[in-house]
Design a protein around this motif. Structure first.
Motif, PDB file in Angstrom:
ATOM      1  N   TYR A  65       4.318  -2.929   7.085  1.00 37.91           N
ATOM      2  CA  TYR A  65       2.975  -2.936   7.673  1.00 37.91           C
ATOM      3  C   TYR A  65       2.936  -2.106   8.960  1.00 37.91           C
ATOM      4  O   TYR A  65       1.959  -1.403   9.217  1.00 37.91           O
ATOM      5  CB  TYR A  65       2.512  -4.363   7.960  1.00 37.91           C
ATOM      6  CG  TYR A  65       1.964  -5.093   6.751  1.00 37.91           C
ATOM      7  CD1 TYR A  65       1.265  -4.430   5.739  1.00 37.91           C
ATOM      8  CD2 TYR A  65       2.120  -6.465   6.626  1.00 37.91           C
ATOM      9  CE1 TYR A  65       0.758  -5.112   4.642  1.00 37.91           C
ATOM     10  CE2 TYR A  65       1.604  -7.163   5.537  1.00 37.91           C
ATOM     11  CZ  TYR A  65       0.932  -6.473   4.548  1.00 37.91           C
ATOM     12  OH  TYR A  65       0.420  -7.154   3.466  1.00 37.91           O
TER      13      TYR A  65
ATOM     14  N   LEU B  63       2.751   1.473   7.860  1.00 38.42           N
ATOM     15  CA  LEU B  63       1.424   1.782   7.318  1.00 38.42           C
ATOM     16  C   LEU B  63       0.396   1.972   8.438  1.00 38.42           C
ATOM     17  O   LEU B  63      -0.463   2.854   8.351  1.00 38.42           O
ATOM     18  CB  LEU B  63       0.967   0.682   6.362  1.00 38.42           C
ATOM     19  CG  LEU B  63       1.707   0.616   5.027  1.00 38.42           C
ATOM     20  CD1 LEU B  63       1.330  -0.660   4.274  1.00 38.42           C
ATOM     21  CD2 LEU B  63       1.429   1.848   4.178  1.00 38.42           C
TER      22      LEU B  63
ATOM     23  N   PHE C  27       4.210  -7.254  -2.775  1.00 33.14           N
ATOM     24  CA  PHE C  27       2.959  -6.632  -3.198  1.00 33.14           C
ATOM     25  C   PHE C  27       2.721  -6.747  -4.700  1.00 33.14           C
ATOM     26  O   PHE C  27       1.580  -6.710  -5.157  1.00 33.14           O
ATOM     27  CB  PHE C  27       2.934  -5.150  -2.781  1.00 33.14           C
ATOM     28  CG  PHE C  27       2.983  -4.960  -1.297  1.00 33.14           C
ATOM     29  CD1 PHE C  27       1.842  -5.120  -0.526  1.00 33.14           C
ATOM     30  CD2 PHE C  27       4.167  -4.645  -0.661  1.00 33.14           C
ATOM     31  CE1 PHE C  27       1.870  -4.953   0.852  1.00 33.14           C
ATOM     32  CE2 PHE C  27       4.220  -4.471   0.717  1.00 33.14           C
ATOM     33  CZ  PHE C  27       3.070  -4.634   1.475  1.00 33.14           C
TER      34      PHE C  27
ATOM     35  N   PHE D  40      -0.388   3.420  -0.879  1.00 29.60           N
ATOM     36  CA  PHE D  40      -1.210   2.369  -0.278  1.00 29.60           C
ATOM     37  C   PHE D  40      -2.547   2.939   0.173  1.00 29.60           C
ATOM     38  O   PHE D  40      -2.618   4.075   0.634  1.00 29.60           O
ATOM     39  CB  PHE D  40      -0.535   1.787   0.975  1.00 29.60           C
ATOM     40  CG  PHE D  40       0.647   0.929   0.693  1.00 29.60           C
ATOM     41  CD1 PHE D  40       0.518  -0.446   0.599  1.00 29.60           C
ATOM     42  CD2 PHE D  40       1.915   1.479   0.548  1.00 29.60           C
ATOM     43  CE1 PHE D  40       1.613  -1.260   0.359  1.00 29.60           C
ATOM     44  CE2 PHE D  40       3.020   0.678   0.308  1.00 29.60           C
ATOM     45  CZ  PHE D  40       2.872  -0.695   0.216  1.00 29.60           C
ATOM     46  N   GLU D  41      -3.570   2.117   0.054  1.00 28.55           N
ATOM     47  CA  GLU D  41      -4.835   2.370   0.722  1.00 28.55           C
ATOM     48  C   GLU D  41      -4.928   1.273   1.779  1.00 28.55           C
ATOM     49  O   GLU D  41      -5.098   0.102   1.450  1.00 28.55           O
ATOM     50  CB  GLU D  41      -6.002   2.302  -0.252  1.00 28.55           C
ATOM     51  CG  GLU D  41      -7.296   2.739   0.389  1.00 28.55           C
ATOM     52  CD  GLU D  41      -8.417   2.919  -0.620  1.00 28.55           C
ATOM     53  OE1 GLU D  41      -9.570   2.724  -0.225  1.00 28.55           O
ATOM     54  OE2 GLU D  41      -8.133   3.230  -1.795  1.00 28.55           O
TER      55      GLU D  41
ATOM     56  N   LYS E 219      -3.604  -1.499   3.630  1.00 21.89           N
ATOM     57  CA  LYS E 219      -2.509  -2.434   3.328  1.00 21.89           C
ATOM     58  C   LYS E 219      -2.438  -2.817   1.854  1.00 21.89           C
ATOM     59  O   LYS E 219      -1.656  -3.672   1.469  1.00 21.89           O
ATOM     60  CB  LYS E 219      -2.663  -3.706   4.171  1.00 21.89           C
ATOM     61  CG  LYS E 219      -2.408  -3.506   5.641  1.00 21.89           C
ATOM     62  CD  LYS E 219      -2.515  -4.840   6.359  1.00 21.89           C
ATOM     63  CE  LYS E 219      -2.136  -4.724   7.814  1.00 21.89           C
ATOM     64  NZ  LYS E 219      -2.158  -6.028   8.491  1.00 21.89           N
ATOM     65  N   GLU E 220      -3.254  -2.196   1.037  1.00 23.10           N
ATOM     66  CA  GLU E 220      -3.302  -2.543  -0.381  1.00 23.10           C
ATOM     67  C   GLU E 220      -2.465  -1.566  -1.204  1.00 23.10           C
ATOM     68  O   GLU E 220      -2.669  -0.353  -1.149  1.00 23.10           O
ATOM     69  CB  GLU E 220      -4.746  -2.517  -0.888  1.00 23.10           C
ATOM     70  CG  GLU E 220      -4.863  -2.913  -2.344  1.00 23.10           C
ATOM     71  CD  GLU E 220      -6.279  -2.802  -2.884  1.00 23.10           C
ATOM     72  OE1 GLU E 220      -6.423  -2.873  -4.115  1.00 23.10           O
ATOM     73  OE2 GLU E 220      -7.227  -2.638  -2.097  1.00 23.10           O
ATOM     74  N   LEU E 221      -1.526  -2.117  -1.972  1.00 25.03           N
ATOM     75  CA  LEU E 221      -0.690  -1.306  -2.846  1.00 25.03           C
ATOM     76  C   LEU E 221      -1.527  -0.810  -4.019  1.00 25.03           C
ATOM     77  O   LEU E 221      -2.128  -1.599  -4.742  1.00 25.03           O
ATOM     78  CB  LEU E 221       0.500  -2.115  -3.358  1.00 25.03           C
ATOM     79  CG  LEU E 221       1.453  -1.369  -4.292  1.00 25.03           C
ATOM     80  CD1 LEU E 221       2.154  -0.222  -3.579  1.00 25.03           C
ATOM     81  CD2 LEU E 221       2.484  -2.353  -4.858  1.00 25.03           C
TER      82      LEU E 221
END
Length: 183
Positions: free
Chosen positions: A121, A124, A148, A170-171, A173-175
């Motif tokens: 995180y 990211l 994830f 990732f977008e 924090k979304e894988l």
């Protein structure tokens, strides 16, 4: 989109010195292949575990891109126990069977995963929209990916190559995707 290229280190000859264990001759040759593969990717930053074998595996791409490598403790391998274990297969199986279990002086899967995910995180956030190489280790890498997407589990870990490359997109924090890059 942010792309994280998790690189499981190349082959090393076992020594009890976790931090200083270098790559074997085979590992050094394989690290050159990793560099060649990563030359095709537009790498913006290089990060590594503080362990020598991980650093050596991604040093070539750092040299090629003329970028300074950042060492991040959160990507070091999970500590299985205080010292060497008598039966590695049994010891590693046990921690994967119970994510809260830890051997004396070691990290449970939950503890190691929390450390690795926090480091992820942080990357990211710091390198949003960039392509980042992360030199790391098999167990911590799979624990991070598993956070994830649960299909990346102990059976997946057992199939990893040495070295191995997984590109996680990732977008925020979304894988979005996980792709194995053949090297």
């Amino acid at each position: 989109m942010t792309n994280l290229y998790f690189i499981r280190h190349a082959h090393s000859t076992y020594t009890p010195d976790e931090k200083g264990r270098p790559l074997s001759e085979r590992g050094l040759n394989d690290a050159k292949r990793v560099t060649e593969v990563l030359k095709r990717e537009d790498i913006d930053h290089i990060i590594s575990s503080p362990y020598q074998r991980a650093i050596q595996t991604v040093q070539g791409i750092a040299n090629h891109t003329n970028k300074q490598m950042e060492v991040v403790d959160g990507f070091k391998e999970r500590r299985l126990a205080k010292g060497p274990v008598e039966d590695f297969t049994y010891a590693i199986t046990k921690v994967w069977e119970d994510e809260h279990f830890s051997w004396d002086g070691g990290e449970s899967n939950m503890e190691a995963q929390e450390r690795g995910v926090q480091a992820t995180y942080d990357v990211l956030k710091k390198y949003d929209g960039k392509n980042v190489v992360i030199g790391t280790h098999g167990n911590i890498m799979v624990l991070i990916i598993n956070y994830f997407d649960k299909k990346y589990d102990f059976a997946f870990w057992k199939e990893l190559g040495m070295p191995d490359i997984y590109k996680l997109t990732f977008e925020r924090k979304e894988l979005i995707s996980v792709i194995r890059i053949i090297c």
